[in-house]
Write a protein that holds these residues in place. Sequence first.
Motif, PDB file in Angstrom:
ATOM      1  N   GLN A  31       8.441 -26.365  12.523  1.00 15.74           N
ATOM      2  CA  GLN A  31       7.370 -27.327  12.252  1.00 15.74           C
ATOM      3  C   GLN A  31       7.576 -28.560  12.742  1.00 15.74           C
ATOM      4  OE1 GLN A  31       6.694 -27.677   8.143  1.00 15.74           O
ATOM      5  NE2 GLN A  31       4.764 -28.763   8.327  1.00 15.74           N
ATOM      6  N   ASP A  32       6.458 -29.111  13.498  1.00 11.80           N
ATOM      7  CA  ASP A  32       6.536 -30.316  14.192  1.00 11.80           C
ATOM      8  C   ASP A  32       6.280 -31.583  13.592  1.00 11.80           C
ATOM      9  OD1 ASP A  32       3.747 -30.186  13.770  1.00 11.80           O
ATOM     10  OD2 ASP A  32       3.536 -30.018  16.209  1.00 11.80           O
ATOM     11  N   CYS A  33       5.844 -31.201  12.506  1.00 13.54           N
ATOM     12  CA  CYS A  33       5.635 -32.502  11.363  1.00 13.54           C
ATOM     13  C   CYS A  33       4.486 -33.243  11.783  1.00 13.54           C
ATOM     14  CB  CYS A  33       6.882 -33.564  11.159  1.00 13.54           C
ATOM     15  SG  CYS A  33       8.386 -32.747  10.609  1.00 13.54           S
ATOM     16  N   SER A  34       3.378 -33.120  12.326  1.00 12.28           N
ATOM     17  CA  SER A  34       2.380 -33.696  12.954  1.00 12.28           C
ATOM     18  C   SER A  34       1.228 -33.921  11.766  1.00 12.28           C
ATOM     19  CB  SER A  34       1.706 -32.841  14.314  1.00 12.28           C
ATOM     20  OG  SER A  34       1.331 -31.745  13.962  1.00 12.28           O
ATOM     21  N   GLY A  86       7.397 -35.290  -2.253  1.00 10.08           N
ATOM     22  CA  GLY A  86       7.984 -34.402  -1.480  1.00 10.08           C
ATOM     23  C   GLY A  86       7.875 -35.009   0.120  1.00 10.08           C
ATOM     24  N   TYR A  87       6.916 -36.077   0.125  1.00 14.00           N
ATOM     25  CA  TYR A  87       6.863 -36.576   1.514  1.00 14.00           C
ATOM     26  C   TYR A  87       8.053 -37.648   1.937  1.00 14.00           C
ATOM     27  CZ  TYR A  87       2.434 -34.893   1.567  1.00 14.00           C
ATOM     28  OH  TYR A  87       1.262 -33.791   1.554  1.00 14.00           O
ATOM     29  N   PHE A  88       9.027 -38.014   1.245  1.00 15.18           N
ATOM     30  CA  PHE A  88       9.859 -39.084   1.506  1.00 15.18           C
ATOM     31  C   PHE A  88      11.243 -38.555   1.689  1.00 15.18           C
ATOM     32  CE2 PHE A  88       6.156 -41.158   0.120  1.00 15.18           C
ATOM     33  CZ  PHE A  88       5.852 -41.966   1.377  1.00 15.18           C
ATOM     34  N   SER A  89      12.210 -38.740   2.520  1.00 13.55           N
ATOM     35  CA  SER A  89      13.261 -38.215   2.533  1.00 13.55           C
ATOM     36  C   SER A  89      14.400 -39.214   1.893  1.00 13.55           C
ATOM     37  CB  SER A  89      13.849 -38.282   4.114  1.00 13.55           C
ATOM     38  OG  SER A  89      14.275 -39.588   4.713  1.00 13.55           O
ATOM     39  N   ASP A  90      15.670 -38.869   1.568  1.00 12.76           N
ATOM     40  CA  ASP A  90      16.737 -39.349   0.908  1.00 12.76           C
ATOM     41  C   ASP A  90      17.005 -40.754   1.660  1.00 12.76           C
ATOM     42  OD1 ASP A  90      16.791 -37.777  -1.194  1.00 12.76           O
ATOM     43  OD2 ASP A  90      18.656 -36.511  -0.300  1.00 12.76           O
ATOM     44  N   GLY A 149       9.190 -36.234  16.511  1.00 16.03           N
ATOM     45  CA  GLY A 149       9.001 -36.491  15.240  1.00 16.03           C
ATOM     46  C   GLY A 149       8.188 -37.842  14.851  1.00 16.03           C
ATOM     47  N   THR A 150       7.891 -38.487  15.782  1.00 17.98           N
ATOM     48  CA  THR A 150       7.471 -39.724  15.770  1.00 17.98           C
ATOM     49  C   THR A 150       5.872 -39.691  15.836  1.00 17.98           C
ATOM     50  OG1 THR A 150       9.358 -40.942  16.399  1.00 17.98           O
ATOM     51  CG2 THR A 150       7.657 -42.106  16.341  1.00 17.98           C
ATOM     52  N   PHE A 151       5.186 -40.299  15.121  1.00 17.38           N
ATOM     53  CA  PHE A 151       3.603 -40.400  14.982  1.00 17.38           C
ATOM     54  C   PHE A 151       3.014 -41.764  14.908  1.00 17.38           C
ATOM     55  CE2 PHE A 151       5.410 -36.228  13.647  1.00 17.38           C
ATOM     56  CZ  PHE A 151       4.816 -35.478  14.476  1.00 17.38           C
ATOM     57  N   GLN A 152       2.008 -41.968  15.328  1.00 16.35           N
ATOM     58  CA  GLN A 152       1.303 -43.429  15.192  1.00 16.35           C
ATOM     59  C   GLN A 152       0.029 -43.162  14.680  1.00 16.35           C
ATOM     60  OE1 GLN A 152       2.606 -46.352  18.125  1.00 16.35           O
ATOM     61  NE2 GLN A 152       0.330 -46.632  18.530  1.00 16.35           N
ATOM     62  N   ALA A 153      -0.244 -43.793  13.713  1.00 14.71           N
ATOM     63  CA  ALA A 153      -1.594 -43.869  12.790  1.00 14.71           C
ATOM     64  C   ALA A 153      -2.271 -45.097  12.942  1.00 14.71           C
ATOM     65  CB  ALA A 153      -1.236 -43.371  11.622  1.00 14.71           C
ATOM     66  N   VAL A 154      -3.676 -45.046  13.472  1.00 17.68           N
ATOM     67  CA  VAL A 154      -4.474 -46.126  13.578  1.00 17.68           C
ATOM     68  C   VAL A 154      -5.610 -46.163  12.476  1.00 17.68           C
ATOM     69  CG1 VAL A 154      -5.818 -47.317  15.205  1.00 17.68           C
ATOM     70  CG2 VAL A 154      -3.914 -46.327  16.149  1.00 17.68           C
ATOM     71  N   SER A 155      -5.634 -47.310  11.784  1.00 17.23           N
ATOM     72  CA  SER A 155      -6.914 -47.422  10.767  1.00 17.23           C
ATOM     73  C   SER A 155      -7.514 -48.824  11.150  1.00 17.23           C
ATOM     74  CB  SER A 155      -6.531 -47.233   9.468  1.00 17.23           C
ATOM     75  OG  SER A 155      -5.853 -48.752   9.099  1.00 17.23           O
ATOM     76  N   LEU A 156      -8.219 -49.279  10.250  1.00 16.56           N
ATOM     77  CA  LEU A 156      -8.850 -50.674  10.282  1.00 16.56           C
ATOM     78  C   LEU A 156      -7.867 -51.567  10.256  1.00 16.56           C
ATOM     79  CD1 LEU A 156     -12.526 -49.919   9.036  1.00 16.56           C
ATOM     80  CD2 LEU A 156     -11.954 -50.068  11.479  1.00 16.56           C
ATOM     81  N   ALA A 157      -7.021 -51.225   9.424  1.00 15.48           N
ATOM     82  CA  ALA A 157      -5.868 -52.130   8.779  1.00 15.48           C
ATOM     83  C   ALA A 157      -4.844 -52.424   9.933  1.00 15.48           C
ATOM     84  CB  ALA A 157      -5.217 -51.687   7.635  1.00 15.48           C
ATOM     85  N   GLY A 158      -4.720 -51.660  10.844  1.00 10.13           N
ATOM     86  CA  GLY A 158      -3.751 -51.746  11.894  1.00 10.13           C
ATOM     87  C   GLY A 158      -3.007 -50.606  12.357  1.00 10.13           C
ATOM     88  N   THR A 159      -1.893 -50.612  12.632  1.00  8.49           N
ATOM     89  CA  THR A 159      -1.232 -49.304  13.316  1.00  8.49           C
ATOM     90  C   THR A 159       0.320 -49.094  12.651  1.00  8.49           C
ATOM     91  OG1 THR A 159      -2.091 -49.773  15.498  1.00  8.49           O
ATOM     92  CG2 THR A 159      -0.450 -48.257  15.427  1.00  8.49           C
ATOM     93  N   ALA A 165      11.422 -36.221  10.094  1.00 10.85           N
ATOM     94  CA  ALA A 165      12.388 -35.235  10.419  1.00 10.85           C
ATOM     95  C   ALA A 165      12.028 -33.872   9.598  1.00 10.85           C
ATOM     96  CB  ALA A 165      13.647 -35.974  10.135  1.00 10.85           C
ATOM     97  N   ASN A 166      12.513 -32.776  10.103  1.00 11.15           N
ATOM     98  CA  ASN A 166      12.581 -31.673   9.135  1.00 11.15           C
ATOM     99  C   ASN A 166      13.693 -31.508   8.411  1.00 11.15           C
ATOM    100  OD1 ASN A 166      12.633 -28.634   8.436  1.00 11.15           O
ATOM    101  ND2 ASN A 166      11.017 -28.483  10.071  1.00 11.15           N
ATOM    102  N   LYS A 167      13.751 -31.739   6.931  1.00  5.35           N
ATOM    103  CA  LYS A 167      14.779 -31.560   6.173  1.00  5.35           C
ATOM    104  C   LYS A 167      14.575 -30.162   5.311  1.00  5.35           C
ATOM    105  CE  LYS A 167      15.453 -36.045   7.019  1.00  5.35           C
ATOM    106  NZ  LYS A 167      16.683 -36.738   7.508  1.00  5.35           N
ATOM    107  N   SER A 168      15.666 -29.378   5.617  1.00  5.03           N
ATOM    108  CA  SER A 168      15.497 -28.039   4.832  1.00  5.03           C
ATOM    109  C   SER A 168      14.309 -27.454   4.939  1.00  5.03           C
ATOM    110  CB  SER A 168      16.171 -28.026   3.400  1.00  5.03           C
ATOM    111  OG  SER A 168      17.470 -28.974   3.554  1.00  5.03           O
ATOM    112  N   GLY A 169      13.575 -27.372   6.030  1.00  5.19           N
ATOM    113  CA  GLY A 169      12.427 -26.665   6.351  1.00  5.19           C
ATOM    114  C   GLY A 169      11.282 -27.420   5.811  1.00  5.19           C
ATOM    115  N   LYS A 170      11.246 -28.509   5.326  1.00  2.00           N
ATOM    116  CA  LYS A 170      10.347 -29.600   5.075  1.00  2.00           C
ATOM    117  C   LYS A 170      10.152 -30.854   5.680  1.00  2.00           C
ATOM    118  CE  LYS A 170       8.001 -31.344   0.742  1.00  2.00           C
ATOM    119  NZ  LYS A 170       6.639 -30.866   1.137  1.00  2.00           N
ATOM    120  N   CYS A 171       9.075 -31.067   6.304  1.00  2.00           N
ATOM    121  CA  CYS A 171       8.894 -32.314   7.099  1.00  2.00           C
ATOM    122  C   CYS A 171       8.685 -33.456   6.008  1.00  2.00           C
ATOM    123  CB  CYS A 171       7.625 -32.455   7.804  1.00  2.00           C
ATOM    124  SG  CYS A 171       7.749 -31.371   9.373  1.00  2.00           S
TER     125      CYS A 171
END
Length: 181
Positions: A31-34, A86-90, A149-159, A165-171
């Motif tokens: 999985q590319d984690c996009s 489940g979204y955050f790594s150790d 594994g790096t993504f840039q998100a843009v909103s009205l608040a900024g960037t 990273a894929n950790k044990s089959g989970k992004c």
Amino acid sequence: MQTPRNLIIVAIVIIASVACGDGPAGKQATQDCSATPKEFLTWYKANYDPVNHIQFAPLTANDISGYYRVNFDSVAKYQQHLKASGYFSDKFLADQLQYFKTVSHELEQSHQNDGPPEGLEYDLLLYTQEPELWLTDTLQCKPVDGQKGTFQAVSLAGTLRFYTANKSGKCQIDSIAPITE
């Protein structure tokens, strides 16, 4: 000649497992984690109130110093919410705990008792004092060229830049950083 036949059967099972997306070498592992940043923002919008109504450094009548101090029981509760998503790594959680320790040390040194506690005056995941701008309208989220594994998100608040990273089959999110340009 039973052994070569068994090896062929095992090879076929492994190839079928990979092709069907089952097991550690299946779809999840490649999985590319996009989708992870957008999914996280959707989760955060739905869970914003319970996560952000935790006070990390309340001034209480029981504290005779009268200064802000980080309440690590509250920090643990906050991190439990994040871990349960489940979204955050150790790594993310450990880095954030270190941040709270640094803020705690700074508050002990500064003896602050007025205004919002320094270092805790903004949303710690979205790096803004206006998180509603992120939660109502993320304009785009796209991969950063040449940075797996790096993504840039843009909103009205900024960037924001999400490092995943894929950790044990989970992004999972390893870190989030504000981008100032």
